[in-house]
Structure formats: C-alpha cells, structure tokens
Scaffold this motif. Structure first.
Motif, short mmCIF file in Angstrom:
data_model
loop_
_atom_site.label_atom_id
_atom_site.label_comp_id
_atom_site.label_asym_id
_atom_site.label_seq_id
_atom_site.Cartn_x
_atom_site.Cartn_y
_atom_site.Cartn_z
N LEU A 160 0.89 -1.16 0.13
CA LEU A 160 -0.17 -0.05 -0.03
C LEU A 160 0.72 1.18 0.11
N TYR A 161 0.20 2.17 -0.65
CA TYR A 161 0.99 3.48 -0.82
C TYR A 161 0.11 4.27 0.26
N ARG A 162 0.85 4.82 1.54
CA ARG A 162 0.02 5.54 2.61
C ARG A 162 0.29 7.10 2.41
N VAL A 163 -0.82 7.95 2.76
CA VAL A 163 -0.48 9.27 2.48
C VAL A 163 -0.66 9.96 3.90
N TYR A 164 0.28 10.52 4.39
CA TYR A 164 0.53 11.28 5.64
C TYR A 164 0.09 12.85 5.22
N ALA A 165 -0.64 13.47 6.52
CA ALA A 165 -0.59 14.84 6.45
C ALA A 165 0.06 15.44 7.65
N TYR A 166 0.69 16.32 7.55
CA TYR A 166 1.58 17.16 8.99
C TYR A 166 0.71 18.25 9.30
N VAL A 167 0.19 18.15 10.53
CA VAL A 167 -0.59 19.36 10.95
C VAL A 167 0.30 20.21 12.09
N LYS A 168 0.36 21.45 12.00
CA LYS A 168 1.27 22.08 13.11
C LYS A 168 -0.05 22.81 14.06
N ALA A 169 0.15 22.47 15.25
CA ALA A 169 -0.96 23.02 16.12
C ALA A 169 -0.35 22.98 17.51
N LYS A 170 -1.02 23.63 18.53
CA LYS A 170 -0.62 23.81 19.92
C LYS A 170 -0.69 22.46 20.57
N ASN A 171 -1.72 21.82 20.45
CA ASN A 171 -1.96 20.40 21.29
C ASN A 171 -2.61 19.50 20.12
N TYR A 172 -2.71 18.25 20.57
CA TYR A 172 -3.46 17.18 19.74
C TYR A 172 -4.78 17.61 19.23
N TRP A 173 -5.74 18.05 20.24
CA TRP A 173 -7.17 18.30 20.09
C TRP A 173 -7.31 19.20 18.70
N GLU A 174 -6.38 20.36 18.82
CA GLU A 174 -6.59 21.42 17.91
C GLU A 174 -6.16 20.87 16.58
N ALA A 175 -5.12 20.01 16.49
CA ALA A 175 -4.46 19.51 15.27
C ALA A 175 -5.59 18.46 14.56
N LYS A 176 -6.30 17.73 15.72
CA LYS A 176 -7.19 16.67 15.17
C LYS A 176 -8.45 17.47 14.70
N ARG A 177 -9.02 18.73 15.23
CA ARG A 177 -10.03 19.32 14.77
C ARG A 177 -9.72 19.80 13.44
N GLU A 178 -8.43 20.63 13.48
CA GLU A 178 -8.20 21.07 12.02
C GLU A 178 -8.11 19.88 10.87
N ILE A 179 -7.52 18.97 11.01
CA ILE A 179 -7.47 17.84 9.88
C ILE A 179 -8.80 17.34 9.63
N LYS A 180 -9.61 17.17 10.60
CA LYS A 180 -11.12 16.39 10.56
C LYS A 180 -11.92 17.44 9.70
N LYS A 181 -11.55 18.78 9.74
CA LYS A 181 -12.42 19.61 8.94
C LYS A 181 -12.44 19.11 7.50
N HIS A 182 -11.32 18.80 6.96
CA HIS A 182 -11.18 18.48 5.57
C HIS A 182 -11.22 17.00 5.30
N PHE A 183 -10.59 16.12 6.25
CA PHE A 183 -10.47 14.57 6.00
C PHE A 183 -11.14 13.94 7.15
N LYS A 184 -12.36 13.49 7.09
CA LYS A 184 -13.00 13.02 8.22
C LYS A 184 -12.61 11.46 8.86
N ASP A 185 -11.83 11.00 7.86
CA ASP A 185 -11.44 9.49 8.21
C ASP A 185 -9.91 9.48 8.57
N ALA A 186 -9.41 10.66 8.93
CA ALA A 186 -7.86 10.88 9.12
C ALA A 186 -7.41 10.11 10.43
#
Length: 191
Positions: A160-186
C-alpha cells in the motif's frame, strides 16, 4: 429415541446421495451427447467481386485520395484550434498561479512576525489520510492534502501507498479538529 433419529438421518443422507447420483448421471449423459455432435457449420455470404478496368482503378485512386484529403482538413483545423485553446489555457493558468503566488508572498511578508511568535509553541502532528493500492491515486490524494494547506508525504508500506498529512498546532485536540475539517477519516499516527 436416538436410534430413530440416527435412522432418519441416515435415510435422508442415502436419499440425497441417490438423487445426487441420478442428477450427475443424467448430466454426464447430456455432456456426452453434446460432445459427439459436430458443431454447426456457418457459411458467410460473400459479395460478388466486379472486375475493374485500369482506367476505373486510376479514377478511384484519385477519388480516394481526394476524399482522404477532405477528411483530414477538418481534423487538422480542429487540432490547430485545440492546440491554440490549450496554449491559452496554459497561459491563463500561469497568470493565475503568478497572481496567487504574489498574493501569498504579500500575505507571508505581513505574517512573518506573528508566525515567529507562534512557531515556538506549535508542534507537528502526523495523520494518515489515506492508503492506496496504486501509486497514482496516492499522489492525487497528496495533491489534495497540499491544496488544503497541509504538508503531505506518500510512503510505501507493504503493498500500500500511505498518504500522511502533517498538521502544526498547539496540542493534539487542535490538530485533530483542524485535520477532521477536511479529512473525516484521518487517523492520528504520531506527534
């Protein structure tokens, strides 16, 4: 009581085997009959060929060449128009890219002092946003990730070819919220 159940069970199994045997036997007979018969003969009708004289051959060759030229002329015109349209589209895309880059450069120049203050507090979090069997699909997804403003990476793991996204944020919850806006299954991978 148990003997009756056993007898009934054995009788039904025996009846099933007998029916199965007769079914297979008739099927095998049908197969043998079909194999012994020759395949049907199909005769395709052929149009009669008219003998041509040399004069008629020469005129038909000229006519064929003229018809081919007539057919090729519209194709050439269409191809020229398509190439011109492609050039215009490419020019307009280049202009748009330049304009967006200039806007980004202006925005980046204005935001530099703010990001320096925030950069010390931000952490990078890694999320998997997709896993694909084919490389092309993984790179398409990476392009989408980049268009959303995240850094992206494609890594082959097994088949498999896995696609990773790197999110810069203050904490995990903020990063998760930011990525889930665009990719629900992240899926969170690591800090």
């Amino acid at each position: 009581m148990q003997k009756k159940h056993r007898l009934i069970f054995l009788a039904t199994v025996l009846a099933g085997l007998i029916l199965f045997y007769f079914g297979v036997d008739t099927w095998m007979k049908q197969k043998q009959v079909q194999q012994n018969q020759p395949p049907p003969i199909v005769i395709k009708p052929v149009a009669p060929v008219k003998p041509k004289t040399q004069e008629s051959n020469q005129t038909t060759k000229k006519e064929v060449k003229q018809e081919e030229q007539k057919k090729e002329e519209p194709k050439k015109m269409v191809q020229k128009q398509e190439t011109q349209e492609k050039r215009e589209v490419k020019k307009s895309e280049k202009n748009e890219v330049k304009q967006t880059q200039e806007k980004k450069d202006v925005k980046v120049a204005k935001k530099v002092p703010k990001t320096e203050k925030k950069a010390a507090n931000l952490r990078t979090y890694k999320f998997q946003v997709g896993a694909f069997r084919y490389r092309e699909n993984a790179y398409k997804m990476a392009k989408i990730v980049r268009s959303k403003g995240f850094d992206a990476q494609v890594v082959k793991v097994g088949s498999l070819y896995r696609v990773y996204a790197y999110v810069k944020a203050k904490n995990y919850w903020e990063a998760k919220r930011e990525i889930k806006k665009h990719f629900k299954d992240a899926i969170f991978v690591r800090k």
